[in-house]
Design a protein around this motif. Sequence first.
Motif, mmCIF file in Angstrom:
data_model
loop_
_atom_site.group_PDB
_atom_site.id
_atom_site.type_symbol
_atom_site.label_atom_id
_atom_site.label_comp_id
_atom_site.label_asym_id
_atom_site.label_seq_id
_atom_site.Cartn_x
_atom_site.Cartn_y
_atom_site.Cartn_z
ATOM 1 N N LEU A 110 0.828 -1.206 0.000
ATOM 2 C CA LEU A 110 0.000 0.000 0.000
ATOM 3 C C LEU A 110 0.868 1.264 0.000
ATOM 4 N N ASN A 133 -5.841 -2.378 -3.083
ATOM 5 C CA ASN A 133 -4.783 -1.498 -2.559
ATOM 6 C C ASN A 133 -4.612 -0.254 -3.430
ATOM 7 N N SER A 136 -7.330 2.135 -2.522
ATOM 8 C CA SER A 136 -7.006 2.793 -1.239
ATOM 9 C C SER A 136 -5.918 3.832 -1.438
#
Length: 429
Positions: A110, A133, A136
């Motif tokens: 991430l 990921n 995000s």
Amino acid sequence: KHCFTKSEDGYLCCEGLRVEDVMNNVEKSPFYLYSKPQITRNFQAYRDALEGLDSIIGYAIKANNNLKILEHLRKLGCGAVLVSGNELRLALHAGFDPTRCIFNGNGKLLKELVLAAQEGVFVNVDSEFDLDNIISAARIAGKKVNLLLRINPDVDPQVHPYVATGNKNSKFGIRNEKLQWFLDAVKAHPNELKLVGAHCHLGSTITKVDIFWDAAVLMVNYIDQIRAQGFKIDYLNIGGGLGIDYYHTGAVLPSPRDLIDTVRELVLSRDLNLIIEPGRSLIANTCCLVNHVTGVKTNGTKKFIVIDGSMAELIRPSLYDAYQHIELVSPSSPGAGISTFDVVGPVCESADFLGKDRELPTPASGAGLVVHDAGAYCMSMASTYNLKMRPPEYWVEEDGSVAKIRHAETFEDHIRYFEVLVELPNYGN
Ligand code: LLP
């Protein structure tokens, strides 16, 4: 024109400079010796081949991450292909334009993706969790990510299994059965994702361009399907993987031009921007690992040349049974008979060989011996096993001068890792 040549009187030269003379003027052995003009010529071969196409040449910096080499390639107009946050940081440090950089990998973290999103590099999505990921990361960075789908086309690259990546059971990429799932997921996240293209990478050391043709046909077909759903995608990334003439037999292998010409019409027919990701074919043949012979010995039916270089500096023969051409840098004394030798290092492993069954003149102790085509996946895969510290790197410049482009690692560097030890808190008990 190639940088390493033999002079008429039998000396190996790099851009006309005797390798033996370089050996006599540097303080450490073994060392890597590059030709800067050869790096330029290799890049130009790709640039010339790509004329008339919109394209990005993304150099796969895993092949060789020497900062001076990266800066040189960047100045020539190269982009960069990255597989870790640190490679991304290094590319930025070397001044690469982030919009000509591509972040790849099956296990991107991430925090690495956040950096990629902040900097605006292309990201190749590799799996469902990777997409989570990336979404995000886009939110954290407050930026939309330019996304390519890494599709695993299941084309056999006909190479060593360790360097094949695009077959059905590979850990890389997504299978076409899942294409629709990914397209739906992208549609559901218009604030985080912008799908811009499709990517594949088949493997490495590929010596037949038909393999790229087979993959490009499949990929263009996927691009048609993706566009039919209303996505406006512009990029086809066909990865890297072009092989080189490691055997030095003079066999004619496909050139960058052969590779690009194979896919040119397909790319034009769909009005695509072509991304390629060469590593080896840009950098491998620009460099030799230069070693000194420590001695010669015989055991049973085997003869060995023992050198100061080893699997620590150059692991490809041990790891992939790879052939890299070996020769002595100076003419042998008249009468020195040719024998069949294994060329080995001092490391405590029977796998520590640089070459097997090589026909060579019996060298004197102290003679110079090179392992060719050491520019790619040699220094970048070097270790400090047996505390053989990583060797220095030099290049020959356009004007024939020699410059150090990386210091040798030292014993003191190793000791320094232990200077800051702190005790961990006592967990448990
Ligand atoms: N793009 C992707 C997604 C890759 O995985 C690779 C290499 C490249 C581009 C560059 O491929 P090249 O043009 O250099 O073949 N250590 C092995 C090679 C591993 C290649 C890994 N991926 C060796 O020494 O042969």
